[in-house]
Structures are given as structure tokens and as C-alpha cells.
Design a protein around this motif. Structure first.
Motif, PDB file in Angstrom:
ATOM      1  N   CYS A 115       0.843  -1.221   0.000  1.00 63.46           N
ATOM      2  CA  CYS A 115       0.000   0.000   0.000  1.00 63.46           C
ATOM      3  C   CYS A 115       0.868   1.257   0.000  1.00 63.46           C
ATOM      4  N   GLY A 116       2.048   1.160   0.611  1.00 64.63           N
ATOM      5  CA  GLY A 116       2.955   2.305   0.678  1.00 64.63           C
ATOM      6  C   GLY A 116       3.381   2.785  -0.693  1.00 64.63           C
ATOM      7  N   ALA A 117       3.303   1.895  -1.688  1.00 61.52           N
ATOM      8  CA  ALA A 117       3.727   2.265  -3.039  1.00 61.52           C
ATOM      9  C   ALA A 117       2.573   2.881  -3.835  1.00 61.52           C
ATOM     10  N   LEU A 118       1.354   2.827  -3.292  1.00 59.25           N
ATOM     11  CA  LEU A 118       0.200   3.373  -4.023  1.00 59.25           C
ATOM     12  C   LEU A 118       0.163   4.896  -3.878  1.00 59.25           C
ATOM     13  N   ALA A 119      -0.276   5.554  -4.936  1.00 59.88           N
ATOM     14  CA  ALA A 119      -0.261   7.023  -4.915  1.00 59.88           C
ATOM     15  C   ALA A 119      -1.395   7.583  -4.068  1.00 59.88           C
ATOM     16  N   ASP A 120      -2.520   6.850  -3.990  1.00 58.04           N
ATOM     17  CA  ASP A 120      -3.719   7.458  -3.400  1.00 58.04           C
ATOM     18  C   ASP A 120      -4.073   6.908  -2.020  1.00 58.04           C
TER      19      ASP A 120
END
Ligand code: BTN
Length: 289
Positions: free
Chosen positions: A61-66
Motif C-alpha cells: 500500500c505504501g507504493a500506491l499514490a492514493d
């Protein structure tokens, strides 16, 4: 708010011990999740009936932008829960397992460049203190405290574990596992004698949502303290450190350091008296000699 795998865990043909204890039904679980969202500092959350590891998911999730931070991931069951180093974490049925994904500013790091191992060590101490403060009222009259770096120990056995991981952009994953309504009797042989659960200790079931809310409240308090005055966190860890006065051996790769534990220093180091001199230890695995 996302609820994953609920259909799978609600089917009638599931064997009794597989029914997650986080909530008795999808509706009740939704209410619990809403309560967590409305009464804590988290911005969003995700619930999984079963997942490999909430820390692994938080890293994804840390790599997701939103993603809205702080973001909470909760699981009823982990199939590959991870502990520090190469250890595995046992998530017995009824235990509490979650990870919180936070930005660097939440842990007092101004930018990704200031997120070194020393900072994550301090975050780990703050989290250990928060978990002790949240759980202590549930076990009055018992000895609860910390074994460096952040194991939560109740009457000499492990009640909760903390795994901090730092992403390249400075986000921190705070993974917490608490032995709540599980029972040590279900634990694998090799961990059975070393763990304790709230249910075993008190002889009753505990409300996982209330425990999670209490931990989140104390986490917000201790992380705030870490931002304002880190030495207050290390002072509290020193007070709660149950290893003071004991002889410890720390293994750092090939190196072994043995000495008497003096407690926790203002900068978060474990202080050992080695051949009459104080020595600061910032990393390593503790083994009792
Ligand atoms: C330790 O004591 O070695 C740390 C244990 C940390 C376990 C928690 S459970 C939730 C989160 N997800 C994981 O895979 N590990 C942490």
C-alpha cells in the motif's frame, strides 16, 4: 474502508475454529471497523479475513499514490506473519494482528533522508510503550513491561510483538501482534511456553475492537511525544524495561556483547555494563546467557 474475504469466512461449512473472532458477522464487523475509523487518528483502513502478512500488505500500500495516511490494515488471520529478523509470528485464532502505515512526519522524521535505523529504533520504543500503556489496565496486579527493543512481556512471557519497517520514501510500517483471545495451548510447540495471551491470563474474552482503539489512542500519544520530545519516550521505556539489572547477551552478526543491563539511554540505546564500562547497543538480537 475495505472489507476483504468476508464471504469466505462467513460460510456455514467452515469448521468451528476457523471462524474469525474479530466480529461475529459481516454487519457487526462493519460496525466495529466504522467505530475504529470514527474514534481514532487513522484516515482509512482495510480488513482481511485472511492474509499472508499485514506488514507485507502495508508495504504494498505504501507504493500506491492514493493511500490515505495513517492507513490501517487488520487481519483475522495471517498465514505468514513475520517477526523481527527471520522469525515468524504465530497469529492464533482470536489474536489481534494489524499494521499501520504512516508518513515520516508522524514519527518525527522531517524527510525520508532522516529515516535511519536510529529513528526506526526510537519509533519501536514509542510503540512498545504505547502497547504496554494500552494493555496494562486489562491485567491489574500482573507485571507488564518491555524487553528491549520492544517485546511486550507479561509475567515473563511474550504478550505482544512489534515489527517496524521503513520504506524508501520514509513511510513507516508499524506492525503489531497481540495475543488477545487466542490461547497458548494452540501455539506451535516451540513457542507455547514463551507466550501468554490475555484470555489465558484473565480467563475471559476481550473486545478486540476496544483493545485496538486503546492501542491506537496510546500510539497517537507516544508518536506525538516522539515528535516533541523523544527523551520522554526513552525515559518511559527505561522505566518499563524489565531487563534492568539482568545479564544479557546481544548477538550482532558474528559479534557478541555480554553485560549487565543498565536500562535505556536518552538516545534510545540499550545500555550494558561491559567489564565495568557502560556500552550503548543500537541493534542486535538479545539472548539470555
Ligand atoms: C516480533 O516480536 O518479532 C515482532 C512480531 C510482529 C508481528 C506483527 S503481527 C502484524 C504484523 N504483520 C506481520 O507480519 N508482523 C507484524
Amino acid at each position: 474502508m475495505t472489507l476483504k474475504g468476508a464471504g469466505k469466512t462467513e460460510t456455514a461449512e467452515q469448521p468451528q475454529q476457523e471462524i474469525p473472532r474479530f466480529g461475529p458477522s459481516v454487519k457487526a464487523r462493519m460496525q466495529n471497523l466504522r467505530k475504529i475509523l470514527e474514534n481514532s487518528f487513522i484516515a482509512d483502513l482495510e480488513h482481511h479475513a485472511e492474509i499472508r502478512s499485514t506488514n507485507d500488505r502495508a508495504i504494498e500500500c505504501g507504493a500506491l499514490a492514493d493511500v490515505n495516511l495513517p492507513f490501517l490494515i487488520i487481519a483475522d488471520r495471517q498465514t505468514a506473519g513475520r517477526g523481527r529478523g527471520s522469525n515468524r509470528w504465530w497469529t492464533g485464532p482470536g489474536s489481534l494482528a494489524f499494521s499501520l502505515l504512516v508518513g515520516p512526519e508522524t514519527v518525527g522524521a522531517a524527510a525520508a533522508s532522516t529515516c535511519g535505523p536510529r529513528r526506526s529504533g526510537l519509533v519501536g520504543l514509542a510503540v512498545g510503550v504505547a502497547v504496554v500503556d494500552a494493555l496494562a489496565p486489562l491485567v491489574p496486579g500482573h507485571e507488564i513491561g518491555i524487553h528491549w527493543p520492544n517485546d511486550v512481556i507479561l509475567d515473563r512471557r511474550k504478550l505482544a510483538g512489534v515489527l517496524i519497517e521503513v520504506l524508501p520514501d520514509g513511510k513507516h510500517v508499524i506492525g503489531i501482534g497481540v495475543n488477545t483471545n487466542n490461547t497458548a495451548a494452540d501455539a506451535p510447540e516451540e513457542v507455547r511456553r514463551r507466550v501468554v495471551t490475555l484470555r489465558d491470563m484473565t480467563g475471559r474474552e476481550h473486545d478486540s475492537t476496544e483493545i485496538l482503539l486503546a492501542i491506537l489512542r496510546e500510539l497517537q500519544r507516544q508518536l506525538g511525544e516522539l515528535v516533541r520530545s523523544p527523551e520522554r519516550v526513552t525515559e518511559r521505556t527505561h522505566e518499563l524495561c524489565l531487563q534492568r539489572g539482568k545479564r544479557l547477551e546481544i548477538v550482532q552478526g558474528e559479534r557478541r556483547i555480554e553485560g549487565r543491563c543498565l536500562g535505556i539511554a536518552a538516545d534510545g540505546a540499550l545500555l550494558l555494563e561491559v567489564e565495568g564500562n557502560p556500552q550503548s547497543v543500537y541493534s542486535g538480537v538479545v539472548t539470555q546467557p
